[in-house]
Motif scaffolding. Structure first.
Motif, PDB file in Angstrom:
ATOM      1  N   VAL A   1      40.948  39.918  40.032  1.00 48.79           N
ATOM      2  CA  VAL A   1      41.696  40.742  39.089  1.00 48.79           C
ATOM      3  C   VAL A   1      40.940  42.032  38.777  1.00 48.79           C
ATOM      4  O   VAL A   1      41.487  43.128  38.898  1.00 48.79           O
ATOM      5  CB  VAL A   1      41.965  39.979  37.779  1.00 48.79           C
ATOM      6  CG1 VAL A   1      42.708  40.863  36.784  1.00 48.79           C
ATOM      7  CG2 VAL A   1      42.728  38.694  38.055  1.00 48.79           C
ATOM      8  N   ALA A   2      39.694  41.888  38.376  1.00 43.23           N
ATOM      9  CA  ALA A   2      38.902  43.049  37.963  1.00 43.23           C
ATOM     10  C   ALA A   2      37.433  42.673  37.985  1.00 43.23           C
ATOM     11  O   ALA A   2      37.076  41.495  37.896  1.00 43.23           O
ATOM     12  CB  ALA A   2      39.306  43.515  36.567  1.00 43.23           C
ATOM     13  N   VAL A   3      36.591  43.690  38.097  1.00 43.64           N
ATOM     14  CA  VAL A   3      35.149  43.492  38.038  1.00 43.64           C
ATOM     15  C   VAL A   3      34.540  44.537  37.120  1.00 43.64           C
ATOM     16  O   VAL A   3      35.112  45.615  36.908  1.00 43.64           O
ATOM     17  CB  VAL A   3      34.482  43.571  39.426  1.00 43.64           C
ATOM     18  CG1 VAL A   3      35.039  42.527  40.369  1.00 43.64           C
ATOM     19  CG2 VAL A   3      34.618  44.965  40.012  1.00 43.64           C
ATOM     20  N   ILE A   4      33.368  44.217  36.597  1.00 39.81           N
ATOM     21  CA  ILE A   4      32.597  45.187  35.834  1.00 39.81           C
ATOM     22  C   ILE A   4      31.137  44.974  36.182  1.00 39.81           C
ATOM     23  O   ILE A   4      30.655  43.836  36.193  1.00 39.81           O
ATOM     24  CB  ILE A   4      32.864  45.059  34.323  1.00 39.81           C
ATOM     25  CG1 ILE A   4      32.187  46.192  33.546  1.00 39.81           C
ATOM     26  CG2 ILE A   4      32.476  43.696  33.785  1.00 39.81           C
ATOM     27  CD1 ILE A   4      32.687  46.332  32.117  1.00 39.81           C
ATOM     28  N   ASP A   5      30.440  46.065  36.484  1.00 41.40           N
ATOM     29  CA  ASP A   5      29.056  45.914  36.915  1.00 41.40           C
ATOM     30  C   ASP A   5      28.097  45.996  35.738  1.00 41.40           C
ATOM     31  O   ASP A   5      28.516  46.173  34.590  1.00 41.40           O
ATOM     32  CB  ASP A   5      28.718  46.925  38.021  1.00 41.40           C
ATOM     33  CG  ASP A   5      28.698  48.372  37.555  1.00 41.40           C
ATOM     34  OD1 ASP A   5      28.895  49.259  38.399  1.00 41.40           O
ATOM     35  OD2 ASP A   5      28.475  48.621  36.344  1.00 41.40           O
ATOM     36  N   GLY A   6      26.828  45.849  36.035  1.00 40.81           N
ATOM     37  CA  GLY A   6      25.826  45.838  34.984  1.00 40.81           C
ATOM     38  C   GLY A   6      25.748  47.129  34.202  1.00 40.81           C
ATOM     39  O   GLY A   6      25.302  47.145  33.052  1.00 40.81           O
ATOM     40  N   ASP A   7      26.173  48.218  34.817  1.00 40.77           N
ATOM     41  CA  ASP A   7      26.171  49.517  34.143  1.00 40.77           C
ATOM     42  C   ASP A   7      27.450  49.762  33.353  1.00 40.77           C
ATOM     43  O   ASP A   7      27.570  50.781  32.685  1.00 40.77           O
ATOM     44  CB  ASP A   7      26.011  50.643  35.164  1.00 40.77           C
ATOM     45  CG  ASP A   7      24.639  50.627  35.829  1.00 40.77           C
ATOM     46  OD1 ASP A   7      24.508  51.170  36.939  1.00 40.77           O
ATOM     47  OD2 ASP A   7      23.698  50.050  35.241  1.00 40.77           O
ATOM     48  N   GLY A   8      28.426  48.851  33.473  1.00 43.48           N
ATOM     49  CA  GLY A   8      29.680  48.999  32.751  1.00 43.48           C
ATOM     50  C   GLY A   8      30.797  49.662  33.525  1.00 43.48           C
ATOM     51  O   GLY A   8      31.858  49.946  32.966  1.00 43.48           O
ATOM     52  N   ASN A   9      30.586  49.903  34.806  1.00 44.62           N
ATOM     53  CA  ASN A   9      31.643  50.494  35.629  1.00 44.62           C
ATOM     54  C   ASN A   9      32.639  49.414  36.032  1.00 44.62           C
ATOM     55  O   ASN A   9      32.256  48.314  36.422  1.00 44.62           O
ATOM     56  CB  ASN A   9      31.052  51.130  36.879  1.00 44.62           C
ATOM     57  CG  ASN A   9      30.054  52.214  36.542  1.00 44.62           C
ATOM     58  OD1 ASN A   9      30.379  53.174  35.857  1.00 44.62           O
ATOM     59  ND2 ASN A   9      28.820  52.052  37.000  1.00 44.62           N
ATOM     60  N   ALA A  10      33.925  49.754  35.974  1.00 48.74           N
ATOM     61  CA  ALA A  10      34.976  48.767  36.216  1.00 48.74           C
ATOM     62  C   ALA A  10      35.788  49.112  37.456  1.00 48.74           C
ATOM     63  O   ALA A  10      35.889  50.281  37.843  1.00 48.74           O
ATOM     64  CB  ALA A  10      35.899  48.687  35.010  1.00 48.74           C
ATOM     65  N   ASP A  11      36.358  48.092  38.063  1.00 51.31           N
ATOM     66  CA  ASP A  11      37.240  48.269  39.204  1.00 51.31           C
ATOM     67  C   ASP A  11      38.336  47.217  39.091  1.00 51.31           C
ATOM     68  O   ASP A  11      38.108  46.131  38.548  1.00 51.31           O
ATOM     69  CB  ASP A  11      36.462  48.104  40.519  1.00 51.31           C
ATOM     70  CG  ASP A  11      37.247  48.617  41.715  1.00 51.31           C
ATOM     71  OD1 ASP A  11      36.922  48.202  42.852  1.00 51.31           O
ATOM     72  OD2 ASP A  11      38.188  49.413  41.530  1.00 51.31           O
ATOM     73  N   TYR A  12      39.531  47.536  39.619  1.00 46.74           N
ATOM     74  CA  TYR A  12      40.691  46.687  39.421  1.00 46.74           C
ATOM     75  C   TYR A  12      41.458  46.460  40.716  1.00 46.74           C
ATOM     76  O   TYR A  12      41.538  47.345  41.571  1.00 46.74           O
ATOM     77  CB  TYR A  12      41.656  47.333  38.415  1.00 46.74           C
ATOM     78  CG  TYR A  12      41.061  47.535  37.053  1.00 46.74           C
ATOM     79  CD1 TYR A  12      40.377  48.705  36.736  1.00 46.74           C
ATOM     80  CD2 TYR A  12      41.181  46.554  36.072  1.00 46.74           C
ATOM     81  CE1 TYR A  12      39.827  48.895  35.487  1.00 46.74           C
ATOM     82  CE2 TYR A  12      40.636  46.733  34.814  1.00 46.74           C
ATOM     83  CZ  TYR A  12      39.954  47.906  34.532  1.00 46.74           C
ATOM     84  OH  TYR A  12      39.405  48.086  33.286  1.00 46.74           O
TER      85      TYR A  12
END
Length: 129
Positions: A48-59
């Motif tokens: 569905v979605a991801v968020i990396d350790g730096d707070g960047n998101a992808d959908y």
């Protein structure tokens, strides 16, 4: 090692909203790429979605514009806000973690094949028409 637990699943009507929470214990989320997955009845699991350790998101494409992934400043909880819910969103929702995140890495995205090390038990979302 991190332990994950999802909360917030519910039964809602189409057009409604929900916010799911994934609470982590045992480590800071700063070290992980965090993902939400779902599996609907009779369907394969999908990201569905991801968020990396730096707070960047992808959908995933179906989530863009309706879903928002975020995390708290304490780096203990990842959220999935879902708006304008559709019956097709009915599924068990899981959060998962891929360890080894280093700042400014580029592998945490929905296009990549994540090596997910930890999973929660899931929370059920049911959307009725």
């Amino acid at each position: 090692q991190v332990r994950l637990g999802e909360f917030g699943g519910d039964s809602v009507q189409a057009g409604g909203s929900l916010r799911l929470s994934c609470v982590a214990s045992g480590d800071t989320l700063r070290r992980y790429c965090m993902a939400w997955f779902r599996q609907g009845p009779g369907k394969e699991r999908e990201e569905v979605a991801v968020i990396d350790g730096d707070g960047n998101a992808d959908y995933a494409d179906f989530a863009k514009g309706r879903f928002t992934i975020s995390k708290d400043s304490a780096e203990t909880t990842v959220y999935l806000r879902m708006d304008v819910l559709e019956t097709e969103d009915t599924a068990m929702y899981y959060c998962a973690a891929a360890e080894g995140w280093i700042s400014q890495s580029t592998w945490c995205n929905v296009q990549g094949r994540l090596k997910l090390d930890y999973w929660g038990q899931g929370t059920q979302v049911t959307v009725s028409s």
